[in-house]
Design a protein around this motif. Structure first.
Motif, PDB file in Angstrom:
ATOM      1  N   ALA A 131       0.820  -1.212   0.000  1.00 43.42           N
ATOM      2  CA  ALA A 131       0.000   0.000   0.000  1.00 43.42           C
ATOM      3  C   ALA A 131       0.854   1.262   0.000  1.00 43.42           C
ATOM      4  N   ALA A 132       2.034   1.177   0.610  1.00 39.18           N
ATOM      5  CA  ALA A 132       2.915   2.347   0.707  1.00 39.18           C
ATOM      6  C   ALA A 132       3.991   2.365  -0.379  1.00 39.18           C
ATOM      7  N   SER A 133       3.917   1.445  -1.316  1.00 40.43           N
ATOM      8  CA  SER A 133       5.019   1.230  -2.252  1.00 40.43           C
ATOM      9  C   SER A 133       5.110   2.275  -3.359  1.00 40.43           C
ATOM     10  N   GLY A 134       4.022   2.965  -3.659  1.00 47.29           N
ATOM     11  CA  GLY A 134       4.015   3.879  -4.794  1.00 47.29           C
ATOM     12  C   GLY A 134       3.777   3.207  -6.128  1.00 47.29           C
ATOM     13  N   ILE A 135       3.396   1.937  -6.095  1.00 42.88           N
ATOM     14  CA  ILE A 135       3.139   1.201  -7.327  1.00 42.88           C
ATOM     15  C   ILE A 135       1.848   1.690  -7.978  1.00 42.88           C
ATOM     16  N   VAL A 136       1.864   1.786  -9.291  1.00 46.23           N
ATOM     17  CA  VAL A 136       0.655   2.002 -10.066  1.00 46.23           C
ATOM     18  C   VAL A 136       0.498   0.829 -11.027  1.00 46.23           C
ATOM     19  N   VAL A 137      -0.714   0.621 -11.484  1.00 43.45           N
ATOM     20  CA  VAL A 137      -0.998  -0.460 -12.425  1.00 43.45           C
ATOM     21  C   VAL A 137      -1.378   0.151 -13.770  1.00 43.45           C
ATOM     22  N   SER A 138      -0.781  -0.375 -14.815  1.00 43.04           N
ATOM     23  CA  SER A 138      -1.070   0.083 -16.169  1.00 43.04           C
ATOM     24  C   SER A 138      -1.931  -0.958 -16.880  1.00 43.04           C
ATOM     25  N   LYS A 139      -2.987  -0.491 -17.521  1.00 45.64           N
ATOM     26  CA  LYS A 139      -3.856  -1.346 -18.327  1.00 45.64           C
ATOM     27  C   LYS A 139      -3.600  -1.042 -19.798  1.00 45.64           C
ATOM     28  N   LEU A 140      -3.337  -2.073 -20.576  1.00 47.78           N
ATOM     29  CA  LEU A 140      -3.034  -1.941 -21.988  1.00 47.78           C
ATOM     30  C   LEU A 140      -4.098  -2.648 -22.815  1.00 47.78           C
ATOM     31  N   GLN A 141      -4.581  -2.006 -23.858  1.00 46.38           N
ATOM     32  CA  GLN A 141      -5.500  -2.646 -24.796  1.00 46.38           C
ATOM     33  C   GLN A 141      -4.732  -3.039 -26.053  1.00 46.38           C
ATOM     34  N   MET A 142      -4.953  -4.293 -26.498  1.00 48.33           N
ATOM     35  CA  MET A 142      -4.269  -4.831 -27.666  1.00 48.33           C
ATOM     36  C   MET A 142      -5.256  -5.595 -28.526  1.00 48.33           C
ATOM     37  N   ALA A 194      -6.474  -0.327  -8.343  1.00 57.23           N
ATOM     38  CA  ALA A 194      -6.280  -0.978  -9.636  1.00 57.23           C
ATOM     39  C   ALA A 194      -7.551  -1.641 -10.151  1.00 57.23           C
ATOM     40  N   ASP A 195      -8.396  -2.100  -9.248  1.00 55.67           N
ATOM     41  CA  ASP A 195      -9.636  -2.745  -9.690  1.00 55.67           C
ATOM     42  C   ASP A 195     -10.537  -1.782 -10.459  1.00 55.67           C
ATOM     43  N   ASP A 196     -10.331  -0.473 -10.242  1.00 60.20           N
ATOM     44  CA  ASP A 196     -11.153   0.513 -10.941  1.00 60.20           C
ATOM     45  C   ASP A 196     -10.891   0.518 -12.446  1.00 60.20           C
ATOM     46  N   LEU A 197      -9.755  -0.018 -12.869  1.00 59.22           N
ATOM     47  CA  LEU A 197      -9.458  -0.088 -14.301  1.00 59.22           C
ATOM     48  C   LEU A 197     -10.412  -1.030 -15.023  1.00 59.22           C
ATOM     49  N   GLY A 198     -10.896  -2.034 -14.294  1.00 58.41           N
ATOM     50  CA  GLY A 198     -11.860  -2.968 -14.868  1.00 58.41           C
ATOM     51  C   GLY A 198     -11.246  -3.898 -15.896  1.00 58.41           C
ATOM     52  N   PHE A 199     -12.085  -4.819 -16.388  1.00 57.39           N
ATOM     53  CA  PHE A 199     -11.639  -5.783 -17.394  1.00 57.39           C
ATOM     54  C   PHE A 199     -12.280  -5.525 -18.752  1.00 57.39           C
ATOM     55  N   SER A 200     -13.190  -4.568 -18.827  1.00 60.97           N
ATOM     56  CA  SER A 200     -13.822  -4.267 -20.104  1.00 60.97           C
ATOM     57  C   SER A 200     -12.875  -3.454 -20.979  1.00 60.97           C
ATOM     58  N   LEU A 201     -13.132  -3.499 -22.286  1.00 57.33           N
ATOM     59  CA  LEU A 201     -12.320  -2.765 -23.239  1.00 57.33           C
ATOM     60  C   LEU A 201     -13.077  -1.544 -23.747  1.00 57.33           C
ATOM     61  N   LYS A 202     -12.387  -0.439 -23.879  1.00 57.56           N
ATOM     62  CA  LYS A 202     -13.002   0.780 -24.394  1.00 57.56           C
ATOM     63  C   LYS A 202     -12.951   0.747 -25.920  1.00 57.56           C
ATOM     64  N   THR A 203     -14.097   0.659 -26.555  1.00 53.66           N
ATOM     65  CA  THR A 203     -14.130   0.589 -28.011  1.00 53.66           C
ATOM     66  C   THR A 203     -13.591   1.879 -28.635  1.00 53.66           C
ATOM     67  N   LEU A 258     -10.089  -8.375 -37.445  1.00 50.43           N
ATOM     68  CA  LEU A 258      -9.635  -8.788 -36.119  1.00 50.43           C
ATOM     69  C   LEU A 258     -10.172 -10.154 -35.715  1.00 50.43           C
ATOM     70  N   ASP A 259      -9.329 -10.863 -34.985  1.00 54.21           N
ATOM     71  CA  ASP A 259      -9.716 -12.150 -34.410  1.00 54.21           C
ATOM     72  C   ASP A 259     -10.025 -12.030 -32.925  1.00 54.21           C
ATOM     73  N   ARG A 260      -9.265 -11.171 -32.228  1.00 54.51           N
ATOM     74  CA  ARG A 260      -9.497 -11.024 -30.790  1.00 54.51           C
ATOM     75  C   ARG A 260      -8.954  -9.681 -30.303  1.00 54.51           C
ATOM     76  N   VAL A 261      -9.479  -9.259 -29.166  1.00 52.05           N
ATOM     77  CA  VAL A 261      -8.997  -8.062 -28.472  1.00 52.05           C
ATOM     78  C   VAL A 261      -8.891  -8.409 -26.991  1.00 52.05           C
ATOM     79  N   TRP A 262      -7.967  -7.768 -26.297  1.00 53.17           N
ATOM     80  CA  TRP A 262      -7.790  -8.093 -24.879  1.00 53.17           C
ATOM     81  C   TRP A 262      -7.093  -6.944 -24.168  1.00 53.17           C
ATOM     82  N   ALA A 263      -7.037  -7.067 -22.858  1.00 55.69           N
ATOM     83  CA  ALA A 263      -6.318  -6.099 -22.024  1.00 55.69           C
ATOM     84  C   ALA A 263      -5.233  -6.822 -21.243  1.00 55.69           C
ATOM     85  N   GLY A 264      -4.101  -6.184 -21.123  1.00 50.51           N
ATOM     86  CA  GLY A 264      -3.032  -6.664 -20.260  1.00 50.51           C
ATOM     87  C   GLY A 264      -2.823  -5.681 -19.120  1.00 50.51           C
TER      88      GLY A 264
END
Length: 381
Positions: A212-223, A299-308, A329-335
């Motif tokens: 919690a004190a680490s200063g870590i952020v989470v990045s969500k990538l759409q591919m 980080a959970d606020d980023l969600g798992f849905s993809l923004k079209t 396209l065959d597939r889309v996802w988030a990392g």
């Protein structure tokens, strides 16, 4: 009891285990899932030291040697083809010339390519976009959905002192008389002289206050990934003007600080988009990516849905760059991957026996093999 217990079977944890084994140590690696499924397998699989700065460039260069070594002993999906950065305007051209000079000073192979050179090598590039290219012939790509599993298989087959435990979750980790004890979800107590914790965002399960004190952020990538396109020749790692405007190596160039942001790139920049292409062995093409950020505890606020809308921005820019049908396209996802707001990696050492190594950001596939080699050498000097 093992000499080293590694928590996390992604690229960072696996290469820590690999280098410890090569030093003759006994190693247990535990992975919470049936097989690694997080950032290590949800990326482009591009090994591009040319995009790294500082020590991470050095780690990336060294990692290329380890990828070639492993490929000689087991097909871990390393494919040659190099990396090209395509400049689309005069400012980007100036910067790739400056990076060429920096790389020449380091002795790192790099070639300037004219627009005609680029179009000859990659005919699907649009001449209206491609003004010049900077090419790094020694860089490689891997199939991210297969590479780490091949490396783990090789380690199991090659090193008798290696124990790999998938479906094993660490629920506690603390110093003990033996050195360190890790308690698993099954109630087992695994002991080792030292532990390296490389479990990304899951590090919050073991050390919640520290996390919690680490200063870590989470990045969500759409591919995105197209259907196989055998008629398209797109060998190697294809990176574009937006990448020139984003990657750390270019920040070392004198002209970088004065870069303007053309109007047509403003919204792309807001979403952290830089358009990359990589053709897989089945001739499908990975296209991406974007970046959204949230604090570690949100980080959970980023969600798992993809923004079209974000995908549409990427596709429109891709259509400016290449002539093939990027919408087939065959597939889309988030990392998702953790990184730090100010540090290039999170390194925490607890009681001299627990060593947290996480939040490497987007540098893992390129630089983890070289970084882990140095990390293990320091821990077992």
């Amino acid at each position: 009891m093992a000499d080293l217990l590694v928590v996390g079977g992604g690229v960072l944890g696996t290469f820590h285990a690999f280098h410890a084994l090569r030093r003759g140590l006994s190693v247990t690696l535990i992975e919470k899932d049936q097989y690694p499924i997080q950032a290590t397998v949800r990326n482009f699989g591009q090994v591009v030291p040319s995009g790294m700065a500082g020590r991470w460039f050095d780690y990336g260069w060294r990692s290329l040697e380890w990828y070639r070594f492993l490929q000689e002993h087991a097909d871990i999906t390393v494919r040659p083809g190099g990396t090209v950065y395509i400049a689309s305007d005069a400012e980007e051209q100036q910067i790739i010339h400056e990076l060429k000079g920096i790389m020449d000073g380091r002795g790192y192979p790099a070639l300037m390519l004219t627009s005609a050179d680029c179009l000859e090598r990659w005919p699907s590039l649009r001449s209206s976009y491609c003004r010049e290219g900077l090419y790094f012939p020694d860089e490689v790509s891997v199939a991210p959905e297969r590479m780490i599993y091949r490396v783990l298989d090789y380690m199991v087959e090659t090193f008798p002192r290696f124990t790999y435990r998938p479906l094993t979750t660490a629920v506690d980790c603390y110093p003990s008389a033996e050195g360190v004890t890790v308690v698993t979800n099954a109630g087992e107590r695994l002991t080792a002289a030292k532990a390296v914790v490389c479990n990304g965002g899951e590090f919050k399960l073991l050390f919640p206050q520290l996390f919690a004190a680490s200063g870590i952020v989470v990045s969500k990538l759409q591919m995105m990934r197209t259907r196989p396109m055998p008629d398209v020749a797109l060998r190697g790692n294809i990176l574009t003007g937006l990448t020139i405007r984003r990657y750390e190596s270019f920040e070392e160039c004198p002209s970088f600080a004065g870069l303007s942001v053309p109007e047509h790139l403003r919204e792309l920049k807001e979403w952290g988009i830089h358009v990359l292409f990589k053709q897989a062995d089945d001739h499908s093409i990975i296209i991406g990516d974007s970046h959204e950020y949230a604090g570690a505890m949100e980080a959970d606020d980023l969600g798992f849905s993809l923004k079209t809308h974000v995908n549409e921005l990427m596709l429109r820019e891709a259509e400016r760059i290449v002539s093939f049908d990027v919408r087939n396209l065959d597939r889309v996802w988030a990392g998702y991957y953790p990184q730090h707001k100010e540090r290039d990696i999170v390194e925490e050492d607890l009681s001299g026996v627990i060593h947290i190594r996480t939040a490497i950001g987007g540098k893992g596939m390129t630089s983890a093999a070289g970084y882990a080699e140095e990390s293990i050498a320091k821990l077992f000097a």
